[in-house]
Write an enzyme that holds these catalytic residues in place. Structure first.
Site, short mmCIF file in Angstrom:
data_model
loop_
_atom_site.label_atom_id
_atom_site.label_comp_id
_atom_site.label_asym_id
_atom_site.label_seq_id
_atom_site.Cartn_x
_atom_site.Cartn_y
_atom_site.Cartn_z
N ASP A 232 8.87 -22.80 0.24
CA ASP A 232 8.40 -23.67 1.31
C ASP A 232 8.98 -25.08 1.16
OD1 ASP A 232 6.30 -24.04 3.46
OD2 ASP A 232 5.60 -25.56 2.06
N GLU A 292 13.15 -22.25 3.13
CA GLU A 292 12.85 -22.91 4.40
C GLU A 292 13.77 -24.13 4.48
OE1 GLU A 292 9.42 -24.99 7.11
OE2 GLU A 292 9.28 -25.13 4.94
C1 GLC Z 1 6.23 -25.48 5.74
C2 GLC Z 1 5.37 -24.39 6.32
C3 GLC Z 1 4.35 -25.02 7.22
C4 GLC Z 1 3.50 -25.95 6.40
C5 GLC Z 1 4.37 -26.97 5.66
C6 GLC Z 1 3.59 -27.68 4.60
O1 GLC Z 1 6.94 -26.16 6.71
O2 GLC Z 1 6.17 -23.45 6.97
O3 GLC Z 1 3.55 -24.05 7.86
O4 GLC Z 1 2.59 -26.61 7.23
O5 GLC Z 1 5.45 -26.36 5.00
O6 GLC Z 1 3.36 -26.83 3.52
#
Ligand code: GLC
Length: 571
Positions: A232, A292
């Site tokens: 993440d 991500e």
């Molecule tokens: C990433 C996740 C998202 C979350 C953020 C903070 O972007 O995909 O859903 O709110 O991280 O953890």
């Protein structure tokens, strides 16, 4: 529910004779071509709150997921990425983790996880955990200790600084979820840094103890049988230690804050050292790291593969999600860019943070056809696709209509410009009974009215459904060597309406023709320069009913938003 599985099983019996499923199509660790298991796998992101509710409390759970493995197997999913299911106060619906080595009671227990892992193994489905490495919950014991005193053992596990003066945060950095990224904590008279919600303090990755603790968490899950992690928010691991102010641009954002370039608090080069080390740990378990990774161009994307392909195997290509119009030329350019990247492409069209592709691409009239078209695109490209649950049904966003119904805090803060992410996180649509068969209790988010037609049970019976198309396409993808391994060759690059390409593997060529326009199109192909001697294609899959078994390459007719996939002889 049983019935829908039976129907699906029946459907498979129909499909399988059409497509010869070869042993080579199964995800091996390394195949004869040197491909890793994750290069042939289809990944499927599921949001555990919304997938299946086994105890009917309105929130999905691990036993619910376990009960749907037959469905996922039949769909030909090879790996599930489960959004965070660790203990959490749920401020950010699980992305605020208070214990990395446990399961939140709302989802079950570690025993339930082990049961799910065992069942998944039986089904030949791998499990990918979501790993929130930038921050913890403010209720994590590390942070509770950290905030307790300036000399606490975990003080330096987070980022604490003095303000610039009374009521003045250390610098101008903003939280991506609105307002200052600094929160004053009166107990110790300092500010802590949070790139996301106030309840999500950033870990201090410059502290080797943090690194060790976080790496050990991955080892702990590998031992429990997981096959990798989706990492993440990797962009945000490090910040400039001098806390240099970010450059401010004219205008304000959806939260009314000044527009700003996150120059000094995102994408710092130090993060690549962490990714390299996480990769070393992953390699010990033949595991995959998915990132991500929000990037602006291929140079940035390449950095996430690592200079020596020693960082993330699958950094998600989000640039693909930003095309947002059915434009062959834009997709061509985007595919060409990703094709030129230094690693294996990773395609995504939807996830839990963005409006579902059904709505982003749908025109309101041909949405189902367009949903199939998008599948025909990203599931036939060279690379690993990551599906989002319900996409295979044509599930649509169900955005809240009133501010008081919003669950996602950014929707409350930014309403009405920012409605939050509830709309793309609604319960999976299993059948036509109340709450789409997800739960007998009112679910945590409401299902859209379209669940009555767009659900697993009814679509399994309907050969014109989005689900039916996905099932055929995923079966084909798993059995066709050219679709799995073939190189990508763009065709008819000046055609403004039809996106076409070849996937070519040794003697096999597969032609993909995608009509992105509202009118019927005739495409013609001269493939001699691509070493293809044949002048006819054998139809493998086409959206138009009654498509001929053979089609002449000089005139392939595709209906509005139609898909044609055919095999041609050649190199
Ligand atoms: C990433 C996740 C998202 C979350 C953020 C903070 O972007 O995909 O859903 O709110 O991280 O953890």
């Amino acid at each position: 529910m049983r019935n829908s599985f039976a129907l699906l099983a029946g459907l498979f019996a129909l499909i399988v004779p059409q497509f010869t499923l070869t042993a080579a199509a199964q995800p091996h660790s390394v195949d004869a071509e040197g491909h890793q298991w994750w290069q042939h796998a289809v990944f499927y992101e599921l949001y555990p709150r919304s997938f299946a509710d086994s105890n009917n409390d309105g929130i999905g759970d691990l036993n619910g997921i376990a009960s749907k493995l037959d469905y996922l197997k039949q769909l030909r999913v090879d790996a599930i990425w489960i959004s965070p299911c660790y203990p959490s106060p749920q401020v950010d619906f699980g992305y605020d983790v208070s214990d990395y080595e446990n399961i939140d009671p709302m989802y079950g227990t570690l025993k339930d996880f082990d049961h799910l892992a065992a069942e998944a193994k039986q089904h030949n489905i791998r499990i990918i955990m979501d790993y929130v490495i930038n921050h913890t919950s403010d209720q994590h014991t590390w942070f509770l200790d950290s905030r307790s005193s300036r000399t606490a053992a975990h003080r330096d596990w987070y980022i604490w600084r003095d303000g610039k003066g009374p009521d003045q945060p250390p610098n101008n950095w903003l939280s991506t979820f609105g307002h200052s990224a600094w929160k004053f904590d009166p107990k110790t008279g300092q500010y802590y840094y949070h790139f996301f919600y106030v309840e999500q303090p950033d870990l201090n990755w410059r502290n080797p103890e943090v690194e060790k603790a976080m790496f050990d968490v991955t080892r702990w899950w590998y031992k429990r049988g997981v096959s990798g992690f989706r990492l993440d928010a990797v962009d945000t691991l490090f910040e400039d230690p001098n806390l240099t102010d970010n450059p401010v641009r004219p205008g304000t954002n959806q939260f009314g804050d000044p527009e700003m370039d996150n120059k000094y608090n995102t994408k710092l080069p130090e993060l690549h050292g962490v990714l390299r080390d996480l990769r070393k740990v992953a390699d010990e378990s033949n595991a995959v790291l998915i990132g991500e990774t929000w990037t602006n161009d291929i140079a940035e994307l390449n950095r996430y593969y690592g200079e020596h392909n020693d960082e993330l195997q699958l950094p998600m290509d989000f640039m693909f999600t930003t095309v947002n119009k059915l434009s062959p030329s834009d997709f061509r350019a985007q595919i060409a860019a990703v094709e030129s990247a230094s690693g294996w492409p990773t395609y995504v069209i939807s996830n839990h943070d963005i409006i579902r592709s059904y709505n982003r691409y749908g025109d309101g009239q041909h949405n189902d056809a367009i949903a199939k078209l998008m599948a025909g695109l990203y599931l036939t490209l060279r690379g690993t696709p990551i599906m989002y649950y319900g996409e295979e049904l044509g599930m649509e966003n169900n955005d809240p209509k009133r501010k008081e119904d919003v669950k996602d805090p950014i929707g409350q803060l930014g309403w009405p410009k920012q409605k939050g992410r509830d709309g793309e996180r609604t319960p999976m649509q299993w059948n036509g009974s109340p709450n789409a068969g997800f739960s007998t209790t009112k679910p945590w988010l409401p299902v859209p009215e379209s669940y009555k037609t767009h659900n697993v049970a009814s679509e399994s019976k309907d050969p014109s459904s989005v689900l039916y198309f996905y099932i055929h396409l995923l079966a084909l993808r798993h059995s066709n060597r050219a679709l799995l391994d073939g190189k990508y060759i763009a065709l008819n690059e000046n055609d403004p309406n039809v996106l076409s390409y070849l996937r070519q593997y040794r003697g096999e060529s597969v032609l993909v023709v995608l009509n992105m326009s509202t009118s019927e199109q005739k495409a013609s192909f001269d493939l001699k320069s691509n070493g293809v001697s044949g002048t006819e294609a054998t139809t493998l899959l086409a959206t138009a009913g009654g498509q001929a078994k053979q089609a002449s390459l000089s005139a392939i007719t595709v209906e509005p938003f139609g898909v044609y996939i055919g095999q041609v002889s050649g190199r």
